[in-house]
Design a protein around this motif. Structure first.
Motif, mmCIF file in Angstrom:
data_model
loop_
_atom_site.group_PDB
_atom_site.id
_atom_site.type_symbol
_atom_site.label_atom_id
_atom_site.label_comp_id
_atom_site.label_asym_id
_atom_site.label_seq_id
_atom_site.Cartn_x
_atom_site.Cartn_y
_atom_site.Cartn_z
ATOM 1 N N ASP B 206 0.809 -1.212 0.000
ATOM 2 C CA ASP B 206 0.000 0.000 0.000
ATOM 3 C C ASP B 206 0.846 1.268 0.000
ATOM 4 O OD1 ASP B 206 -2.126 -1.640 -0.051
ATOM 5 O OD2 ASP B 206 -2.902 -1.152 1.932
ATOM 6 N N ASP B 207 1.941 1.268 0.769
ATOM 7 C CA ASP B 207 2.781 2.461 0.834
ATOM 8 C C ASP B 207 3.791 2.504 -0.311
ATOM 9 O OD1 ASP B 207 1.672 3.458 3.237
ATOM 10 O OD2 ASP B 207 2.942 2.141 4.434
ATOM 11 N N VAL B 208 4.564 1.433 -0.432
ATOM 12 C CA VAL B 208 5.743 1.481 -1.304
ATOM 13 C C VAL B 208 5.389 1.189 -2.763
ATOM 14 C CG1 VAL B 208 8.048 0.546 -1.702
ATOM 15 C CG2 VAL B 208 7.255 0.931 0.645
ATOM 16 N N ALA B 209 4.781 0.035 -3.013
ATOM 17 C CA ALA B 209 4.443 -0.288 -4.403
ATOM 18 C C ALA B 209 3.429 0.735 -4.936
ATOM 19 C CB ALA B 209 3.883 -1.708 -4.496
ATOM 20 N N GLY B 210 2.477 1.143 -4.084
ATOM 21 C CA GLY B 210 1.474 2.136 -4.500
ATOM 22 C C GLY B 210 2.126 3.443 -4.914
ATOM 23 N N ALA B 211 3.017 3.951 -4.061
ATOM 24 C CA ALA B 211 3.701 5.210 -4.365
ATOM 25 C C ALA B 211 4.517 5.065 -5.648
ATOM 26 C CB ALA B 211 4.612 5.604 -3.200
ATOM 27 N N GLN B 212 5.236 3.945 -5.744
ATOM 28 C CA GLN B 212 6.124 3.776 -6.909
ATOM 29 C C GLN B 212 5.322 3.665 -8.205
ATOM 30 O OE1 GLN B 212 10.202 2.539 -4.743
ATOM 31 N NE2 GLN B 212 9.232 0.828 -5.771
ATOM 32 N N ALA B 213 4.119 3.091 -8.114
ATOM 33 C CA ALA B 213 3.260 3.020 -9.302
ATOM 34 C C ALA B 213 2.815 4.425 -9.727
ATOM 35 C CB ALA B 213 2.048 2.142 -9.026
ATOM 36 N N ALA B 214 2.834 5.356 -8.773
ATOM 37 C CA ALA B 214 2.478 6.749 -9.096
ATOM 38 C C ALA B 214 3.726 7.574 -9.391
ATOM 39 C CB ALA B 214 1.688 7.365 -7.938
#
Lengths: 258, 258
Positions: B206-214
């Motif tokens: 939720d934090d890391v992969a989500g941010a990196q996808a953005a």
């Protein structure tokens, strides 16, 4: 020409009855079927009550059913737990517990999670306890993974919702014991070949697609949890779609007479 | 060379604190970060309490955090419900209800289902009510779909288990409001570009992969819900893996100084 039908596997809830209401004509249709040469077996994912309670209830409703004709996922779960010497946390209804009391040791820590239909146990406390066991590596065993079932006041969540949720959060895959597991249908067949049998049920996935995946013709009835269009959601489609169990029996008798 | 970090997005629970315990050194590290040129924002999926209660609790723990620096999925949910004029069944904690009281009409029938972290409401009665609304076509809106979160006594089921279960049984797909939704991160960025920001959090998805996808660099901290090996479960892997928030701040300050 289709092979003669020598074994009729029949679902219970939603097919013969809904809660304590009999599907109109089902008692008589079952009698008629018994009068033919076909053998009958009742193949159920019901986990709400022990075999004793279930059998008594069906008799009280007026059905001519012998206890040893009932082939239940709950019974199969008992055998599995016993065979593997597991001591599972039981997310099953209190009325079904008597089938497990002699093989479970509540004083010992749980080393597996067994899930049936257990509305009173589908709450955060129990589910979180199950989740933590799964994180420690305990296997997740689902008596079945039904999405929903038919209650007298409408559709209601089946154990599938909670099994799926635990699978998601603990990142595990449940072992499914009952319908639509091919092993379960194969055990129900006994010495019959799949081609000699039909399965009658209201659940297009668990009853019909499951049976058909095991080589058994599936007859879908439009009672119980049936929703319009269910029959086109599986591939191959049901061998027959019938208004109710009464129609299904007529189709079988006609087919065997032809 | 990586671009200077102008905006630091910081997760709260598991990153700055766990329940009412502060991650050691986190208060001082936040002060140090505020002393640099970087702007900070707190990006949280916490749905357990209203913004007022959350803010008061963080202040009481000793954190220098302003209310309008908190960017929460609960707040985004409020905006969505208001904007679409929905009247959802609220599966959210009582402590979070105050954020909705002025926009919900309990006397009118519900026409949507909104799910946050609500242990007391994750029981059969509420979930079945939600299920029946979904069958009637009500949209399923998840404030977030976290698999689990860190409590002082261990990991505990997040709303994800229940959202996933409802999706399965009602055969629907939930709309996710908070992390890891790209829209949520984009809103949090405000006028900054993704390349100017980092996201620090303990949830690898939720934090890391989500941010990196953005397009935002993700820093994974090994506190809170972190489990050994989490960093290799996502692709691309986290931009940085840090022992804690304290280390993450040091890395940011060093990177901006170099």
């Amino acid at each position: 020409m289709a092979q003669k039908i020598k074994l009729v596997l029949i679902d219970l809830s939603g097919t013969l009855h809904i809660d304590n209401s009999v599907i109109p004509g089902a008692i008589e249709a079952l009698k008629k079927l018994r009068g033919s040469n076909a053998q009958v077996k009742f193949v159920t994912n019901t986990t709400k009550e022990s075999k004793n309670i279930l059998h008594t209830r069906l008799k009280t409703l007026g059905f001519d059913i012998k206890k040893d004709e009932i082939f239940s996922s709950l019974g199969a779960a008992r055998e599995l737990v016993k065979g593997r010497k597991l001591n599972p946390l039981l997310l099953i209804d209190d009325a079904a517990l008597e089938d497990f009391t002699d093989i479970i040791d509540e004083k010992q820590p749980s080393n597996a999670v067994l899930v049936g239909l257990a509305p009173e146990k589908f709450n955060y406390k129990y589910l979180n306890e199950a989740f933590r066991l799964l994180l420690e590596g305990a296997p997740l065993i689902a008596i079945h993974k039904g999405r929903y079932y038919k209650k007298s006041d409408g559709l209601a969540l089946g154990p599938g919702a909670f099994v799926q949720g635990l699978e998601f959060s603990a990142n595990v895959k449940a072992e499914i014991i009952g319908k639509p597991s091919a092993n379960f249908f194969k055990s129900a067949l006994g010495n019959f070949s799949p081609e000699e049998a039909v399965m009658i049920g209201d659940d297009v996935n668990d009853d019909v697609a499951g049976a058909q995946a095991a080589g058994i013709r599936g007859f879908l009835v439009k009672t119980g949890k049936y929703r319009v269009g269910d029959e086109i959601t599986i591939d191959p489609v049901p061998a027959k779609v019938c208004n109710s169990f009464v129609d299904a029996v007529d189709m079988i008798l006609q087919s065997n007479d032809s």
